[in-house]
Design a protein around this motif. Structure first.
Motif, PDB file in Angstrom:
ATOM      1  N   ASP A 106      12.043  40.721  32.308  1.00  0.00           N
ATOM      2  CA  ASP A 106      12.093  41.014  33.740  1.00  0.00           C
ATOM      3  C   ASP A 106      13.529  40.985  34.233  1.00  0.00           C
ATOM      4  O   ASP A 106      14.328  40.140  33.808  1.00  0.00           O
ATOM      5  CB  ASP A 106      11.303  39.971  34.554  1.00  0.00           C
ATOM      6  CG  ASP A 106       9.808  40.108  34.402  1.00  0.00           C
ATOM      7  OD1 ASP A 106       9.337  41.213  34.066  1.00  0.00           O
ATOM      8  OD2 ASP A 106       9.102  39.116  34.625  1.00  0.00           O
ATOM      9  N   TYR A 107      13.840  41.894  35.133  1.00  0.00           N
ATOM     10  CA  TYR A 107      15.106  41.884  35.855  1.00  0.00           C
ATOM     11  C   TYR A 107      14.772  41.704  37.332  1.00  0.00           C
ATOM     12  O   TYR A 107      13.991  42.483  37.895  1.00  0.00           O
ATOM     13  CB  TYR A 107      15.876  43.192  35.653  1.00  0.00           C
ATOM     14  CG  TYR A 107      17.092  43.289  36.546  1.00  0.00           C
ATOM     15  CD1 TYR A 107      18.235  42.543  36.273  1.00  0.00           C
ATOM     16  CD2 TYR A 107      17.082  44.095  37.681  1.00  0.00           C
ATOM     17  CE1 TYR A 107      19.352  42.612  37.105  1.00  0.00           C
ATOM     18  CE2 TYR A 107      18.189  44.170  38.507  1.00  0.00           C
ATOM     19  CZ  TYR A 107      19.315  43.422  38.218  1.00  0.00           C
ATOM     20  OH  TYR A 107      20.404  43.481  39.041  1.00  0.00           O
ATOM     21  N   ALA A 108      15.339  40.665  37.948  1.00  0.00           N
ATOM     22  CA  ALA A 108      15.024  40.359  39.347  1.00  0.00           C
ATOM     23  C   ALA A 108      16.292  40.231  40.165  1.00  0.00           C
ATOM     24  O   ALA A 108      17.323  39.765  39.674  1.00  0.00           O
ATOM     25  CB  ALA A 108      14.225  39.061  39.428  1.00  0.00           C
ATOM     26  N   ARG A 109      16.199  40.635  41.419  1.00  0.00           N
ATOM     27  CA  ARG A 109      17.301  40.502  42.374  1.00  0.00           C
ATOM     28  C   ARG A 109      16.850  39.632  43.540  1.00  0.00           C
ATOM     29  O   ARG A 109      15.708  39.697  43.959  1.00  0.00           O
ATOM     30  CB  ARG A 109      17.723  41.862  42.922  1.00  0.00           C
ATOM     31  CG  ARG A 109      18.414  42.698  41.872  1.00  0.00           C
ATOM     32  CD  ARG A 109      19.224  43.831  42.438  1.00  0.00           C
ATOM     33  NE  ARG A 109      20.168  43.489  43.472  1.00  0.00           N
ATOM     34  CZ  ARG A 109      21.447  43.171  43.265  1.00  0.00           C
ATOM     35  NH1 ARG A 109      21.916  43.091  42.034  1.00  0.00           N
ATOM     36  NH2 ARG A 109      22.254  42.935  44.273  1.00  0.00           N
ATOM     37  N   LYS A 110      17.785  38.847  44.038  1.00  0.00           N
ATOM     38  CA  LYS A 110      17.536  38.085  45.252  1.00  0.00           C
ATOM     39  C   LYS A 110      17.714  39.030  46.433  1.00  0.00           C
ATOM     40  O   LYS A 110      18.629  39.861  46.437  1.00  0.00           O
ATOM     41  CB  LYS A 110      18.516  36.929  45.373  1.00  0.00           C
ATOM     42  CG  LYS A 110      18.362  35.889  44.284  1.00  0.00           C
ATOM     43  CD  LYS A 110      19.447  34.835  44.418  1.00  0.00           C
ATOM     44  CE  LYS A 110      19.302  33.777  43.366  1.00  0.00           C
ATOM     45  NZ  LYS A 110      20.105  34.016  42.182  1.00  0.00           N
ATOM     46  N   ARG A 111      16.851  38.904  47.407  1.00  0.00           N
ATOM     47  CA  ARG A 111      17.008  39.699  48.620  1.00  0.00           C
ATOM     48  C   ARG A 111      18.276  39.227  49.324  1.00  0.00           C
ATOM     49  O   ARG A 111      18.422  38.050  49.621  1.00  0.00           O
ATOM     50  CB  ARG A 111      15.784  39.530  49.511  1.00  0.00           C
ATOM     51  CG  ARG A 111      15.745  40.486  50.626  1.00  0.00           C
ATOM     52  CD  ARG A 111      14.356  40.539  51.253  1.00  0.00           C
ATOM     53  NE  ARG A 111      14.464  41.282  52.474  1.00  0.00           N
ATOM     54  CZ  ARG A 111      14.158  40.805  53.663  1.00  0.00           C
ATOM     55  NH1 ARG A 111      13.677  39.585  53.777  1.00  0.00           N
ATOM     56  NH2 ARG A 111      14.307  41.539  54.738  1.00  0.00           N
ATOM     57  N   ASP A 112      19.209  40.136  49.580  1.00  0.00           N
ATOM     58  CA  ASP A 112      20.534  39.771  50.098  1.00  0.00           C
ATOM     59  C   ASP A 112      20.489  38.976  51.388  1.00  0.00           C
ATOM     60  O   ASP A 112      21.294  38.081  51.594  1.00  0.00           O
ATOM     61  CB  ASP A 112      21.396  41.016  50.295  1.00  0.00           C
ATOM     62  CG  ASP A 112      21.946  41.546  48.985  1.00  0.00           C
ATOM     63  OD1 ASP A 112      21.985  40.767  47.999  1.00  0.00           O
ATOM     64  OD2 ASP A 112      22.313  42.724  48.925  1.00  0.00           O
ATOM     65  N   VAL A 113      19.547  39.266  52.268  1.00  0.00           N
ATOM     66  CA  VAL A 113      19.495  38.563  53.550  1.00  0.00           C
ATOM     67  C   VAL A 113      19.197  37.071  53.354  1.00  0.00           C
ATOM     68  O   VAL A 113      19.567  36.250  54.179  1.00  0.00           O
ATOM     69  CB  VAL A 113      18.471  39.235  54.504  1.00  0.00           C
ATOM     70  CG1 VAL A 113      17.047  38.971  54.060  1.00  0.00           C
ATOM     71  CG2 VAL A 113      18.699  38.785  55.932  1.00  0.00           C
ATOM     72  N   ASN A 114      18.563  36.694  52.237  1.00  0.00           N
ATOM     73  CA  ASN A 114      18.227  35.298  51.955  1.00  0.00           C
ATOM     74  C   ASN A 114      19.165  34.638  50.957  1.00  0.00           C
ATOM     75  O   ASN A 114      19.048  33.450  50.696  1.00  0.00           O
ATOM     76  CB  ASN A 114      16.802  35.186  51.392  1.00  0.00           C
ATOM     77  CG  ASN A 114      15.760  35.654  52.361  1.00  0.00           C
ATOM     78  OD1 ASN A 114      15.003  36.545  52.055  1.00  0.00           O
ATOM     79  ND2 ASN A 114      15.725  35.077  53.552  1.00  0.00           N
ATOM     80  N   ARG A 115      20.091  35.377  50.382  1.00  0.00           N
ATOM     81  CA  ARG A 115      20.932  34.843  49.319  1.00  0.00           C
ATOM     82  C   ARG A 115      22.073  34.008  49.888  1.00  0.00           C
ATOM     83  O   ARG A 115      22.748  34.407  50.821  1.00  0.00           O
ATOM     84  CB  ARG A 115      21.483  35.994  48.466  1.00  0.00           C
ATOM     85  CG  ARG A 115      22.169  35.540  47.204  1.00  0.00           C
ATOM     86  CD  ARG A 115      22.373  36.690  46.247  1.00  0.00           C
ATOM     87  NE  ARG A 115      23.145  37.775  46.779  1.00  0.00           N
ATOM     88  CZ  ARG A 115      24.475  37.878  46.668  1.00  0.00           C
ATOM     89  NH1 ARG A 115      25.165  36.960  46.034  1.00  0.00           N
ATOM     90  NH2 ARG A 115      25.101  38.912  47.169  1.00  0.00           N
ATOM     91  N   GLU A 116      22.280  32.833  49.297  1.00  0.00           N
ATOM     92  CA  GLU A 116      23.406  31.982  49.671  1.00  0.00           C
ATOM     93  C   GLU A 116      24.679  32.577  49.086  1.00  0.00           C
ATOM     94  O   GLU A 116      24.649  33.296  48.086  1.00  0.00           O
ATOM     95  CB  GLU A 116      23.212  30.556  49.122  1.00  0.00           C
ATOM     96  CG  GLU A 116      21.908  29.892  49.534  1.00  0.00           C
ATOM     97  CD  GLU A 116      21.814  29.587  51.010  1.00  0.00           C
ATOM     98  OE1 GLU A 116      22.864  29.347  51.641  1.00  0.00           O
ATOM     99  OE2 GLU A 116      20.695  29.618  51.545  1.00  0.00           O
ATOM    100  N   ILE A 117      25.815  32.271  49.683  1.00  0.00           N
ATOM    101  CA  ILE A 117      27.097  32.841  49.264  1.00  0.00           C
ATOM    102  C   ILE A 117      27.404  32.554  47.800  1.00  0.00           C
ATOM    103  O   ILE A 117      27.882  33.416  47.072  1.00  0.00           O
ATOM    104  CB  ILE A 117      28.240  32.316  50.166  1.00  0.00           C
ATOM    105  CG1 ILE A 117      28.056  32.856  51.572  1.00  0.00           C
ATOM    106  CG2 ILE A 117      29.605  32.688  49.609  1.00  0.00           C
ATOM    107  CD1 ILE A 117      28.972  32.248  52.603  1.00  0.00           C
ATOM    108  N   ASP A 118      27.088  31.326  47.330  1.00  0.00           N
ATOM    109  CA  ASP A 118      27.439  30.941  45.957  1.00  0.00           C
ATOM    110  C   ASP A 118      26.359  31.284  44.930  1.00  0.00           C
ATOM    111  O   ASP A 118      26.496  30.952  43.773  1.00  0.00           O
ATOM    112  CB  ASP A 118      27.779  29.454  45.904  1.00  0.00           C
ATOM    113  CG  ASP A 118      26.643  28.583  46.410  1.00  0.00           C
ATOM    114  OD1 ASP A 118      25.732  29.112  47.078  1.00  0.00           O
ATOM    115  OD2 ASP A 118      26.671  27.374  46.152  1.00  0.00           O
ATOM    116  N   GLU A 119      25.285  31.953  45.341  1.00  0.00           N
ATOM    117  CA  GLU A 119      24.216  32.311  44.406  1.00  0.00           C
ATOM    118  C   GLU A 119      24.500  33.644  43.730  1.00  0.00           C
ATOM    119  O   GLU A 119      25.039  34.559  44.344  1.00  0.00           O
ATOM    120  CB  GLU A 119      22.877  32.425  45.149  1.00  0.00           C
ATOM    121  CG  GLU A 119      22.308  31.127  45.611  1.00  0.00           C
ATOM    122  CD  GLU A 119      20.977  31.318  46.319  1.00  0.00           C
ATOM    123  OE1 GLU A 119      20.245  30.337  46.395  1.00  0.00           O
ATOM    124  OE2 GLU A 119      20.677  32.417  46.812  1.00  0.00           O
TER     125      GLU A 119
END
Length: 171
Positions: free
Chosen positions: A146-159
């Motif tokens: 699996d390849y997954a992305r964090k939704r940018d609006v919820n992503r912390e700066i250091d993630e």
């Protein structure tokens, strides 16, 4: 206690399956002794291929991360009062060729940790990840990439923005 409900629904187009899983859990410290709590080995975290696939599941890449919640001198999180989480996983599974299949997915969840009855220790925003994957059906279960992305609006700066997972099995 923890509860999980999974549902698999064949869609109107041949061989498409909508797979959904909803999980929730609640834990409470039953001791009145000072400095007691639920140890980190029993605390709830989201991250990794079995929960939020956009997160590695390591102490610095999970919900909540080690940075977001204080730990004791042994780097252990002690939940002093209560904790809960919810997780919703949804996939569209489809055949590609022979024993190879594909999947489009999204995972949504949150963890809440209470210090006492009045204050939240950690109650971050609901997080969402999305992605795609390949399944190879083997005699011991599906081999999953699996390849997954964090939704940018919820992503912390250091993630990190994304994560790869290789495993055997699905939810």
């Amino acid at each position: 206690g923890q509860s999980t409900v999974s549902h698999y629904l064949p869609l109107f187009i041949k061989d498409l399956i909508c797979a959904n899983s909803v999980r929730g859990c609640y834990g409470r410290n039953l001791s009145d002794e000072e400095n007691s709590g639920i140890p980190s080995s029993y605390a709830f975290f989201l991250g990794g291929f079995t929960t939020m696939r956009g997160y590695a599941g390591t102490p610095n890449d999970r919900i909540p991360s080690e940075i977001q919640v204080p730990t004791n001198e042994n780097r252990q999180l002690i939940v002093p009062k209560e904790t809960s989480y919810y997780l919703i996983k949804s996939e569209i599974r489809f055949p590609i060729y022979g024993i190879i299949g594909g999947v489009l997915f999204t995972d949504i969840g949150n963890v809440k940790i209470n210090r006492d009855s009045d204050k939240n220790y950690y109650d971050g925003p609901t997080k969402q990840t999305y992605g795609l994957g390949i399944r190879i059906n083997t005699p011991v279960g599906p081999l999953t990439l699996d390849y997954a992305r964090k939704r940018d609006v919820n992503r912390e700066i250091d993630e990190s923005p994304d994560q790869w997972h290789l495993s055997i099995g699905t939810f």
